[in-house]
Write a protein that holds these residues in place. Structure first.
Motif, PDB file in Angstrom:
ATOM      1  N   LEU A   1     -14.735 -18.783  11.821  1.00  0.00           N
ATOM      2  CA  LEU A   1     -15.542 -18.713  10.611  1.00  0.00           C
ATOM      3  C   LEU A   1     -15.261 -17.395   9.901  1.00  0.00           C
ATOM      4  O   LEU A   1     -15.399 -16.320  10.493  1.00  0.00           O
ATOM      5  CB  LEU A   1     -17.031 -18.822  10.947  1.00  0.00           C
ATOM      6  CG  LEU A   1     -17.997 -18.763   9.760  1.00  0.00           C
ATOM      7  CD1 LEU A   1     -17.737 -19.912   8.788  1.00  0.00           C
ATOM      8  CD2 LEU A   1     -19.453 -18.787  10.240  1.00  0.00           C
ATOM      9  N   LEU A   2     -14.838 -17.470   8.636  1.00  0.00           N
ATOM     10  CA  LEU A   2     -14.481 -16.291   7.854  1.00  0.00           C
ATOM     11  C   LEU A   2     -15.336 -16.216   6.596  1.00  0.00           C
ATOM     12  O   LEU A   2     -15.548 -17.225   5.927  1.00  0.00           O
ATOM     13  CB  LEU A   2     -13.000 -16.329   7.461  1.00  0.00           C
ATOM     14  CG  LEU A   2     -11.989 -16.347   8.609  1.00  0.00           C
ATOM     15  CD1 LEU A   2     -10.596 -16.648   8.080  1.00  0.00           C
ATOM     16  CD2 LEU A   2     -12.004 -15.027   9.370  1.00  0.00           C
ATOM     17  N   LYS A   3     -15.819 -15.023   6.288  1.00  0.00           N
ATOM     18  CA  LYS A   3     -16.605 -14.797   5.077  1.00  0.00           C
ATOM     19  C   LYS A   3     -15.787 -13.938   4.117  1.00  0.00           C
ATOM     20  O   LYS A   3     -15.228 -12.918   4.510  1.00  0.00           O
ATOM     21  CB  LYS A   3     -17.920 -14.095   5.397  1.00  0.00           C
ATOM     22  CG  LYS A   3     -18.699 -13.657   4.157  1.00  0.00           C
ATOM     23  CD  LYS A   3     -19.899 -12.813   4.530  1.00  0.00           C
ATOM     24  CE  LYS A   3     -20.581 -12.255   3.289  1.00  0.00           C
ATOM     25  NZ  LYS A   3     -19.778 -11.217   2.608  1.00  0.00           N
ATOM     26  N   GLU A   4     -15.741 -14.337   2.855  1.00  0.00           N
ATOM     27  CA  GLU A   4     -15.012 -13.566   1.854  1.00  0.00           C
ATOM     28  C   GLU A   4     -15.867 -12.408   1.349  1.00  0.00           C
ATOM     29  O   GLU A   4     -17.021 -12.589   0.950  1.00  0.00           O
ATOM     30  CB  GLU A   4     -14.607 -14.464   0.680  1.00  0.00           C
ATOM     31  CG  GLU A   4     -13.755 -13.745  -0.353  1.00  0.00           C
ATOM     32  CD  GLU A   4     -13.241 -14.671  -1.439  1.00  0.00           C
ATOM     33  OE1 GLU A   4     -12.683 -14.169  -2.434  1.00  0.00           O
ATOM     34  OE2 GLU A   4     -13.398 -15.907  -1.298  1.00  0.00           O
ATOM     35  N   VAL A   5     -15.285 -11.209   1.393  1.00  0.00           N
ATOM     36  CA  VAL A   5     -15.953 -10.020   0.866  1.00  0.00           C
ATOM     37  C   VAL A   5     -15.535  -9.877  -0.604  1.00  0.00           C
ATOM     38  O   VAL A   5     -14.346  -9.804  -0.913  1.00  0.00           O
ATOM     39  CB  VAL A   5     -15.549  -8.766   1.660  1.00  0.00           C
ATOM     40  CG1 VAL A   5     -16.237  -7.530   1.089  1.00  0.00           C
ATOM     41  CG2 VAL A   5     -15.886  -8.933   3.135  1.00  0.00           C
ATOM     42  N   ASN A   6     -16.494  -9.864  -1.497  1.00  0.00           N
ATOM     43  CA  ASN A   6     -16.190  -9.840  -2.929  1.00  0.00           C
ATOM     44  C   ASN A   6     -15.552  -8.524  -3.348  1.00  0.00           C
ATOM     45  O   ASN A   6     -16.013  -7.439  -2.968  1.00  0.00           O
ATOM     46  CB  ASN A   6     -17.466 -10.075  -3.743  1.00  0.00           C
ATOM     47  CG  ASN A   6     -18.051 -11.448  -3.493  1.00  0.00           C
ATOM     48  OD1 ASN A   6     -17.329 -12.411  -3.273  1.00  0.00           O
ATOM     49  ND2 ASN A   6     -19.365 -11.550  -3.512  1.00  0.00           N
ATOM     50  N   ILE A   7     -14.466  -8.631  -4.128  1.00  0.00           N
ATOM     51  CA  ILE A   7     -13.738  -7.461  -4.617  1.00  0.00           C
ATOM     52  C   ILE A   7     -14.085  -7.223  -6.077  1.00  0.00           C
ATOM     53  O   ILE A   7     -14.085  -8.144  -6.895  1.00  0.00           O
ATOM     54  CB  ILE A   7     -12.217  -7.657  -4.452  1.00  0.00           C
ATOM     55  CG1 ILE A   7     -11.864  -7.689  -2.957  1.00  0.00           C
ATOM     56  CG2 ILE A   7     -11.445  -6.548  -5.161  1.00  0.00           C
ATOM     57  CD1 ILE A   7     -10.397  -7.922  -2.684  1.00  0.00           C
ATOM     58  N   ASP A   8     -14.361  -5.960  -6.404  1.00  0.00           N
ATOM     59  CA  ASP A   8     -14.722  -5.587  -7.764  1.00  0.00           C
ATOM     60  C   ASP A   8     -13.479  -5.231  -8.589  1.00  0.00           C
ATOM     61  O   ASP A   8     -13.337  -5.669  -9.732  1.00  0.00           O
ATOM     62  CB  ASP A   8     -15.695  -4.403  -7.740  1.00  0.00           C
ATOM     63  CG  ASP A   8     -16.213  -4.059  -9.122  1.00  0.00           C
ATOM     64  OD1 ASP A   8     -16.536  -4.991  -9.879  1.00  0.00           O
ATOM     65  OD2 ASP A   8     -16.294  -2.865  -9.460  1.00  0.00           O
ATOM     66  N   SER A   9     -12.558  -4.441  -8.017  1.00  0.00           N
ATOM     67  CA  SER A   9     -11.384  -4.023  -8.784  1.00  0.00           C
ATOM     68  C   SER A   9     -10.257  -3.545  -7.876  1.00  0.00           C
ATOM     69  O   SER A   9     -10.489  -3.157  -6.720  1.00  0.00           O
ATOM     70  CB  SER A   9     -11.753  -2.894  -9.763  1.00  0.00           C
ATOM     71  OG  SER A   9     -12.130  -1.724  -9.051  1.00  0.00           O
ATOM     72  N   LEU A  10      -9.027  -3.587  -8.414  1.00  0.00           N
ATOM     73  CA  LEU A  10      -7.833  -3.042  -7.764  1.00  0.00           C
ATOM     74  C   LEU A  10      -7.248  -1.994  -8.696  1.00  0.00           C
ATOM     75  O   LEU A  10      -7.047  -2.252  -9.881  1.00  0.00           O
ATOM     76  CB  LEU A  10      -6.799  -4.136  -7.503  1.00  0.00           C
ATOM     77  CG  LEU A  10      -7.217  -5.344  -6.661  1.00  0.00           C
ATOM     78  CD1 LEU A  10      -6.092  -6.364  -6.621  1.00  0.00           C
ATOM     79  CD2 LEU A  10      -7.583  -4.902  -5.255  1.00  0.00           C
ATOM     80  N   SER A  11      -6.955  -0.812  -8.163  1.00  0.00           N
ATOM     81  CA  SER A  11      -6.389   0.240  -8.994  1.00  0.00           C
ATOM     82  C   SER A  11      -5.462   1.114  -8.157  1.00  0.00           C
ATOM     83  O   SER A  11      -5.383   0.961  -6.932  1.00  0.00           O
ATOM     84  CB  SER A  11      -7.494   1.101  -9.620  1.00  0.00           C
ATOM     85  OG  SER A  11      -8.254   1.743  -8.616  1.00  0.00           O
ATOM     86  N   SER A  12      -4.763   2.043  -8.836  1.00  0.00           N
ATOM     87  CA  SER A  12      -3.852   2.937  -8.140  1.00  0.00           C
ATOM     88  C   SER A  12      -3.790   4.272  -8.868  1.00  0.00           C
ATOM     89  O   SER A  12      -3.933   4.342 -10.090  1.00  0.00           O
ATOM     90  CB  SER A  12      -2.450   2.321  -8.057  1.00  0.00           C
ATOM     91  OG  SER A  12      -1.549   3.213  -7.425  1.00  0.00           O
TER      92      SER A  12
END
Length: 289
Positions: free
Chosen positions: A156-167
């Motif tokens: 059982l896997l739960k998705e962790v919500n992502i807000d943004s990707l940056s560098s």
């Protein structure tokens, strides 16, 4: 004509090099419960600012018990170590004893809820038809046919919500989460797609990277919305606590004993290893879909 051939060969080599060169995740550094730094090969170059791509962070939910309902042979009852969360995305996959998978999303109510598989199940094959969330730590899994086995394993896997990707540039990615990570917990980082500063989509040797959070995780400030949600979740857990204990007592009486020693145990372990390998490649395919 000669020049055209040279240009053609050069372009072909360039494309082959771009596609064939596979990168890898070197490290995942968890800064706090809402921030992760992901380091790739030194050869990767990102422009400073927002990154184009799709990354998933999945939490591995521990299942303490999987028991067959001997009155309803197509049903398996799962007991979770931790409660399901409201308004969260989950993926459930059978690893041993049965075949099937289902993706489902919880709502505000996580007790007495029936969720039907959005993917049609072939009647000629075994599959998960639906799940029934009895309470936050108890899930009934219904298959399309009666199950012959008596021992089961699920993921059982739960998705962790992502807000943004940056560098900030070079080969580092900063992942900002809108959901919080938990301390001393196993997670998966899945690289579905990622583009470098030249607009080229990157390919990876392994696009699933396992990592764990530290025992002492830096906590960021709780927002007003999170505080309200935590208050509601606590109230719901207290309401369902007594019903959950009674249900576990009933299920425990139906659990079949696991073999202690001998060849049967080794066959079980070997089969589990093979099916976990199939699970790994299945997740890579289904997550990207």
């Amino acid at each position: 004509m000669k020049m055209l051939k040279i240009i053609t060969v050069t372009l072909t080599l360039f494309l082959l090099t771009s596609v064939a060169h596979a990168y890898e995740v070197k490290k995942v550094d968890v800064k706090d419960d809402k921030t992760m730094d992901v380091s790739l090969n030194d050869e990767v170059q990102f422009t400073q600012g927002k990154i184009t791509g799709d990354i998933k962070v999945l939490k591995d939910i521990s299942i303490s018990m999987s028991s067959k309902d001997f009155e309803e042979l197509s049903k398996v009852v799962l007991t979770l170590d931790k409660s399901l969360e409201k308004n969260a995305n989950y993926s459930l996959l059978s690893i041993f004893g049965a075949d099937g998978s289902i993706d489902f999303t919880t709502g505000e109510n996580i007790s007495g809820v029936e969720l039907v598989n959005s993917e049609s199940v072939d009647i000629s094959e075994q599959g998960i038809v639906k799940v029934n969330i009895v309470n936050p730590t108890t899930v009934e899994v219904y298959f399309s046919e009666d199950l012959e086995g008596e021992e089961f394993e699920f993921k059982l896997l739960k998705e962790v919500n992502i807000d943004s990707l940056s560098s900030i540039g070079k080969n580092n990615i900063t992942v900002k989460l809108s959901s919080r990570l938990e301390s001393a917990t196993d997670y998966m980082l899945v690289l579905v797609s990622l583009t470098d500063s030249n607009g080229l989509e990157l390919s990876f040797d392994e696009d699933i990277f396992d990592f764990s959070t530290p025992d002492e995780l830096v906590k960021t400030k709780v927002t007003e919305d999170e505080a309200a949600a935590l208050s509601l979740n606590s109230a719901g857990d207290e309401t369902n606590l007594e019903d959950n204990d009674n249900f576990i007592d009933n299920v425990a009486s139906n659990v079949t004993e696991t073999p202690d020693t001998g060849a049967e145990t080794w066959v079980l372990l070997f089969g589990t290893f093979i099916l976990n390998t199939f699970y790994y490649f299945y997740r890579k395919k289904s997550i990207k879909a």
